[in-house]
Design a protein around this motif. Structure first.
Motif, PDB file in Angstrom:
ATOM      1  N   ALA A 146       9.051   3.008  -5.746  1.00  0.00           N
ATOM      2  CA  ALA A 146       8.736   2.380  -4.461  1.00  0.00           C
ATOM      3  C   ALA A 146       7.306   2.732  -4.085  1.00  0.00           C
ATOM      4  O   ALA A 146       6.834   3.852  -4.318  1.00  0.00           O
ATOM      5  N   LYS A 147       6.618   1.771  -3.495  1.00  0.00           N
ATOM      6  CA  LYS A 147       5.241   1.989  -3.057  1.00  0.00           C
ATOM      7  C   LYS A 147       5.263   2.566  -1.644  1.00  0.00           C
ATOM      8  O   LYS A 147       5.989   2.070  -0.770  1.00  0.00           O
ATOM      9  N   ALA A 148       4.494   3.623  -1.434  1.00  0.00           N
ATOM     10  CA  ALA A 148       4.450   4.241  -0.116  1.00  0.00           C
ATOM     11  C   ALA A 148       3.830   3.279   0.905  1.00  0.00           C
ATOM     12  O   ALA A 148       2.861   2.580   0.619  1.00  0.00           O
ATOM     13  N   VAL A 149       4.419   3.236   2.079  1.00  0.00           N
ATOM     14  CA  VAL A 149       3.889   2.467   3.211  1.00  0.00           C
ATOM     15  C   VAL A 149       3.630   3.461   4.334  1.00  0.00           C
ATOM     16  O   VAL A 149       4.552   4.163   4.774  1.00  0.00           O
ATOM     17  N   ASN A 150       2.379   3.547   4.756  1.00  0.00           N
ATOM     18  CA  ASN A 150       1.989   4.559   5.746  1.00  0.00           C
ATOM     19  C   ASN A 150       2.375   5.965   5.280  1.00  0.00           C
ATOM     20  O   ASN A 150       2.790   6.814   6.074  1.00  0.00           O
ATOM     21  N   GLY A 151       2.252   6.187   3.977  1.00  0.00           N
ATOM     22  CA  GLY A 151       2.508   7.508   3.424  1.00  0.00           C
ATOM     23  C   GLY A 151       3.966   7.817   3.121  1.00  0.00           C
ATOM     24  O   GLY A 151       4.276   8.924   2.672  1.00  0.00           O
ATOM     25  N   ILE A 152       4.867   6.852   3.326  1.00  0.00           N
ATOM     26  CA  ILE A 152       6.298   7.087   3.112  1.00  0.00           C
ATOM     27  C   ILE A 152       6.843   6.075   2.103  1.00  0.00           C
ATOM     28  O   ILE A 152       6.713   4.861   2.298  1.00  0.00           O
ATOM     29  N   ALA A 153       7.459   6.565   1.008  1.00  0.00           N
ATOM     30  CA  ALA A 153       8.136   5.699   0.035  1.00  0.00           C
ATOM     31  C   ALA A 153       9.634   5.724   0.337  1.00  0.00           C
ATOM     32  O   ALA A 153      10.225   6.799   0.480  1.00  0.00           O
ATOM     33  N   THR A 154      10.235   4.552   0.451  1.00  0.00           N
ATOM     34  CA  THR A 154      11.643   4.436   0.849  1.00  0.00           C
ATOM     35  C   THR A 154      12.466   3.843  -0.285  1.00  0.00           C
ATOM     36  O   THR A 154      12.083   2.835  -0.893  1.00  0.00           O
ATOM     37  N   LEU A 167       0.095  11.571   4.923  1.00  0.00           N
ATOM     38  CA  LEU A 167      -1.125  10.771   4.814  1.00  0.00           C
ATOM     39  C   LEU A 167      -0.751   9.305   4.988  1.00  0.00           C
ATOM     40  O   LEU A 167      -0.335   8.631   4.040  1.00  0.00           O
ATOM     41  N   THR A 168      -0.900   8.812   6.205  1.00  0.00           N
ATOM     42  CA  THR A 168      -0.454   7.453   6.511  1.00  0.00           C
ATOM     43  C   THR A 168      -1.275   6.382   5.817  1.00  0.00           C
ATOM     44  O   THR A 168      -0.861   5.217   5.771  1.00  0.00           O
ATOM     45  N   SER A 169      -2.432   6.748   5.280  1.00  0.00           N
ATOM     46  CA  SER A 169      -3.249   5.771   4.553  1.00  0.00           C
ATOM     47  C   SER A 169      -2.865   5.691   3.071  1.00  0.00           C
ATOM     48  O   SER A 169      -3.385   4.856   2.330  1.00  0.00           O
ATOM     49  N   ASP A 170      -1.964   6.555   2.632  1.00  0.00           N
ATOM     50  CA  ASP A 170      -1.623   6.619   1.204  1.00  0.00           C
ATOM     51  C   ASP A 170      -0.623   5.522   0.834  1.00  0.00           C
ATOM     52  O   ASP A 170       0.327   5.239   1.579  1.00  0.00           O
ATOM     53  N   ASN A 171      -0.841   4.902  -0.314  1.00  0.00           N
ATOM     54  CA  ASN A 171       0.082   3.871  -0.813  1.00  0.00           C
ATOM     55  C   ASN A 171       0.473   4.126  -2.271  1.00  0.00           C
ATOM     56  O   ASN A 171       0.605   3.203  -3.074  1.00  0.00           O
TER      57      ASN A 171
END
Length: 276
Positions: free
Chosen positions: A122-130, A96-100
């Motif tokens: 970490a806060k997800a950016v475009n659905g990915i937390a790094t 979900l690329t809109s998820d943060n």
């Protein structure tokens, strides 16, 4: 009408819910697929359930699960692991690329805990937390868990942590007593990294007298095997209380507990003997 109604709605949906489309980059239909390739819209192939929901005004799919997208399989104690990426996915496994969401990393299983210096949220950016600063200090095999407080948590594969460089020595076994002129009981010394993990690379450890009235003889140097150097032929020359010192020329040396040596015949050279 496709041109005046459907296409504008698809383009609008792509801006608000880009996860409703995905690229088909491989195939054998005779066409060259690539990022964004779609003969109709140019924005990728639609995920039907999401597109229907979006075009009908229904609620958009929300995150239901987390998944480790990238995680290392090995690491070194006290050193940040390689990059870890956690995806927020819908029920179909699509990111979900809109998820943060804010994702947190913890230890799911393993012998130790995460180092206090670790950056565990970490806060997800475009659905990915790094995550790029996750540190484990204790040797062993671990699994990590990712959680965001609402979606189903994810568990990583195994991560095997090895010891760091040799930093210090530590006596593992020391006899409490001995006899003058006779080998002491077994003395063993651990070669450890800064966190107390045994270092498996070989090191030459030497034993000497740290304190006491006599001298030491016998086999006073030994190579460590899997982080342990063992001595079975250490002999003290006079009665008294001793401590021993272990060193290897690089790591911080260690001093043993006390050893009480009694009996036997003193092996010290006579002092102040005058010939007549």
């Amino acid at each position: 009408d496709g041109v005046s109604q459907t296409l504008p709605m698809l383009y609008s949906l792509d801006k608000t819910s880009p996860s409703a489309f995905h690229d088909v980059t491989t195939g054998s239909n005779g066409l060259l697929a690539g990022t964004g390739y779609d003969l109709v819209t140019g924005i990728g192939s639609p995920l039907v359930d999401q597109v229907v929901a979006g075009l009908s005004g229904s609620s958009q799919p929300t995150g239901t699960q987390l998944a480790f997208q990238q995680a290392p399989s090995t690491g070194t104690a006290g050193t940040a692991l390689g990059t870890i990426k956690v995806a927020v996915e819908d029920q179909n496994g699509q990111v979900l690329t809109s998820d943060n969401s804010t994702v947190t990393i913890s230890v799911s299983s393993g012998p130790g805990t995460l180092d206090a210096s670790s950056a565990l949220t970490a806060k997800a950016v475009n659905g990915i937390a790094t995550f790029s600063n996750v540190v484990l200090d204790t040797v062993g095999t671990y699994k990590l868990q990712a959680n965001d407080g609402s979606d189903t948590a994810a568990t990583s594969g195994n991560i095997v942590i090895s010891a760091g460089q040799a930093a210090k020595l530590a006596f593992q076994q020391v006899p409490v007593s001995g006899t003058v002129g006779a080998p002491l009981g077994t003395v063993s010394v651990l070669v450890q990294d800064q966190f107390g993990n045994s270092v498996t690379t070989s090191s030459t450890v030497t034993i000497s007298v740290a304190s006491g009235p006599g001298t030491l003889s016998g086999t006073m140097s030994a190579s460590s095997v899997n982080g342990l150097a063992t001595f079975t032929n250490l002999i003290l020359s006079a009665a008294g209380t001793y401590t021993l010192k272990a060193s290897d020329g690089a790591a911080t040396s260690s001093t043993s507990t006390s050893i009480s040596v009694t009996g036997g015949v003193s092996l010290l050279a006579p002092q102040n003997v005058v010939a007549t």
